[in-house]
Design an enzyme around this catalytic site. Structure first.
Site, PDB file in Angstrom:
ATOM      1  N   ASP A 138       0.857  -1.192   0.000  1.00 47.50           N
ATOM      2  CA  ASP A 138       0.000   0.000   0.000  1.00 47.50           C
ATOM      3  C   ASP A 138       0.893   1.242   0.000  1.00 47.50           C
ATOM      4  O   ASP A 138       1.911   1.292   0.686  1.00 47.50           O
ATOM      5  CB  ASP A 138      -0.911  -0.011   1.226  1.00 47.50           C
ATOM      6  CG  ASP A 138      -2.035   1.004   1.116  1.00 47.50           C
ATOM      7  OD1 ASP A 138      -3.192   0.568   0.945  1.00 47.50           O
ATOM      8  OD2 ASP A 138      -1.762   2.217   1.199  1.00 47.50           O
ATOM      9  N   ILE A 139       0.492   2.244  -0.764  1.00 46.87           N
ATOM     10  CA  ILE A 139       1.287   3.473  -0.882  1.00 46.87           C
ATOM     11  C   ILE A 139       1.276   4.284   0.415  1.00 46.87           C
ATOM     12  O   ILE A 139       2.170   5.114   0.637  1.00 46.87           O
ATOM     13  CB  ILE A 139       0.744   4.311  -2.068  1.00 46.87           C
ATOM     14  CG1 ILE A 139       1.789   5.272  -2.589  1.00 46.87           C
ATOM     15  CG2 ILE A 139      -0.530   5.067  -1.696  1.00 46.87           C
ATOM     16  CD1 ILE A 139       1.421   5.924  -3.926  1.00 46.87           C
ATOM     17  N   ASN A 154     -12.870  -2.815   2.431  1.00 45.19           N
ATOM     18  CA  ASN A 154     -13.777  -1.677   2.497  1.00 45.19           C
ATOM     19  C   ASN A 154     -14.724  -1.792   1.314  1.00 45.19           C
ATOM     20  O   ASN A 154     -14.292  -1.988   0.175  1.00 45.19           O
ATOM     21  CB  ASN A 154     -12.992  -0.364   2.443  1.00 45.19           C
ATOM     22  CG  ASN A 154     -12.117  -0.176   3.674  1.00 45.19           C
ATOM     23  OD1 ASN A 154     -12.488  -0.596   4.774  1.00 45.19           O
ATOM     24  ND2 ASN A 154     -10.962   0.423   3.505  1.00 45.19           N
ATOM     25  N   HIS A 196     -10.111  -4.994  -3.472  1.00 39.35           N
ATOM     26  CA  HIS A 196      -8.783  -5.227  -2.899  1.00 39.35           C
ATOM     27  C   HIS A 196      -8.934  -5.573  -1.435  1.00 39.35           C
ATOM     28  O   HIS A 196      -9.745  -4.976  -0.720  1.00 39.35           O
ATOM     29  CB  HIS A 196      -7.867  -4.009  -3.063  1.00 39.35           C
ATOM     30  CG  HIS A 196      -8.487  -2.719  -2.628  1.00 39.35           C
ATOM     31  ND1 HIS A 196      -9.404  -2.044  -3.413  1.00 39.35           N
ATOM     32  CD2 HIS A 196      -8.349  -1.986  -1.501  1.00 39.35           C
ATOM     33  CE1 HIS A 196      -9.785  -0.950  -2.776  1.00 39.35           C
ATOM     34  NE2 HIS A 196      -9.171  -0.895  -1.602  1.00 39.35           N
TER      35      HIS A 196
HETATM   36  P1  DGP Z   1      -9.560   1.748   0.018  1.00 41.63           P
HETATM   37  O1  DGP Z   1      -9.608   3.107   0.678  1.00 41.63           O
HETATM   38  O2  DGP Z   1     -10.054   0.619   0.897  1.00 41.63           O
HETATM   39  O3  DGP Z   1     -10.235   1.793  -1.341  1.00 41.63           O
HETATM   40  O4  DGP Z   1      -8.028   1.452  -0.197  1.00 41.63           O
HETATM   41  C1  DGP Z   1      -7.289   1.978  -1.252  1.00 41.63           C
HETATM   42  C2  DGP Z   1      -5.849   1.870  -0.867  1.00 41.63           C
HETATM   43  O5  DGP Z   1      -5.085   2.020  -2.033  1.00 41.63           O
HETATM   44  C3  DGP Z   1      -5.378   2.948   0.113  1.00 41.63           C
HETATM   45  O6  DGP Z   1      -4.952   2.326   1.324  1.00 41.63           O
HETATM   46  C4  DGP Z   1      -4.213   3.618  -0.584  1.00 41.63           C
HETATM   47  C5  DGP Z   1      -3.892   2.677  -1.707  1.00 41.63           C
HETATM   48  N1  DGP Z   1      -3.428   3.326  -2.909  1.00 41.63           N
HETATM   49  C6  DGP Z   1      -4.022   4.351  -3.563  1.00 41.63           C
HETATM   50  N2  DGP Z   1      -3.329   4.657  -4.670  1.00 41.63           N
HETATM   51  C7  DGP Z   1      -2.274   3.803  -4.713  1.00 41.63           C
HETATM   52  C8  DGP Z   1      -1.197   3.617  -5.632  1.00 41.63           C
HETATM   53  O7  DGP Z   1      -1.056   4.302  -6.642  1.00 41.63           O
HETATM   54  N3  DGP Z   1      -0.299   2.641  -5.340  1.00 41.63           N
HETATM   55  C9  DGP Z   1      -0.412   1.865  -4.229  1.00 41.63           C
HETATM   56  N4  DGP Z   1       0.535   0.939  -4.031  1.00 41.63           N
HETATM   57  N5  DGP Z   1      -1.430   1.986  -3.356  1.00 41.63           N
HETATM   58  C10 DGP Z   1      -2.342   2.954  -3.601  1.00 41.63           C
END
Ligand code: DGP
Length: 118
Positions: A36-37, A91, A104
Site C-alpha cells: 500500500d502506498i 472496504n 482489494h
Molecule cells: P480503500 O480506501 O479501501 O479503497 O483502499 C485503497 C488503498 O489504495 C489505500 O490504502 C491507498 C492505496 N493506494 C491508492 N493509490 C495507490 C497507488 O497508486 N499505489 C499503491 N501501491 N497503493 C495505492
C-alpha cells in the site's frame, strides 16, 4: 462494467497491467499483492485480482474461487512479510472507506493491532 474485465481508467487495473509502478510482494496467475502506498502498519499490502470487480460482494458472487485465491495469497504475504498473523479488510462502499473501486483486500500485519474502525 464491473466484472471480469480491465478498465482503462481504473488505478488498480493500470497497476496490474504494469502501466503504473508498484512494489509487488506476491502474485499468482489471477491475483497480485503489492505494498500500500500509505501503509497503516509495518506490513500493509493490497491483494487484488487481475480482473476488474468493483467490490468484494461482486467477486464473491461471480467467482468465489477467485475470492478464495485472494485470501490464500493474503495468508502467504503475511507469512512471508510478518509472522503469519494478519487482519484482512475489504472496504466496501465510500462510507466504509472504499476509495478505489477495484476490489482489494488490505493485509495488515507485523504489529499488535488495536480495534478502532470508527
Ligand atoms: P480503500 O480506501 O479501501 O479503497 O483502499 C485503497 C488503498 O489504495 C489505500 O490504502 C491507498 C492505496 N493506494 C491508492 N493509490 C495507490 C497507488 O497508486 N499505489 C499503491 N501501491 N497503493 C495505492
Amino acid at each position: 462494467m464491473t466484472t471480469g474485465t480491465t478498465e482503462s481508467d481504473c488505478l488498480f487495473c493500470r497497476i496490474v497491467a504494469g502501466e503504473l509502478p508498484s512494489q509487488r510482494v506476491a502474485e499468482t496467475q489471477r491475483v497480485i499483492a503489492f505494498k500500500d502506498i500509505d501503509p497503516k502498519a509495518p506490513v500493509h499490502a493490497l491483494v487484488v485480482p487481475r480482473d476488474h470487480y468493483g467490490d468484494v460482494a461482486q467477486v464473491a458472487a461471480a467467482d468465489p474461487e477467485l475470492l478464495a485465491e485472494m485470501i490464500t495469497l493474503a495468508d502467504q504475504v503475511a507469512g512471508t512479510l510478518a509472522d503469519g498473523q494478519f487482519r484482512l479488510i475489504f472496504n466496501s462502499g465510500p462510507r466504509a472507506g472504499q476509495s478505489v473501486f477495484h476490489v482489494h483486500a488490505h493485509v495488515i500485519a507485523g504489529t499488535q493491532l488495536g480495534w478502532t474502525p470508527a
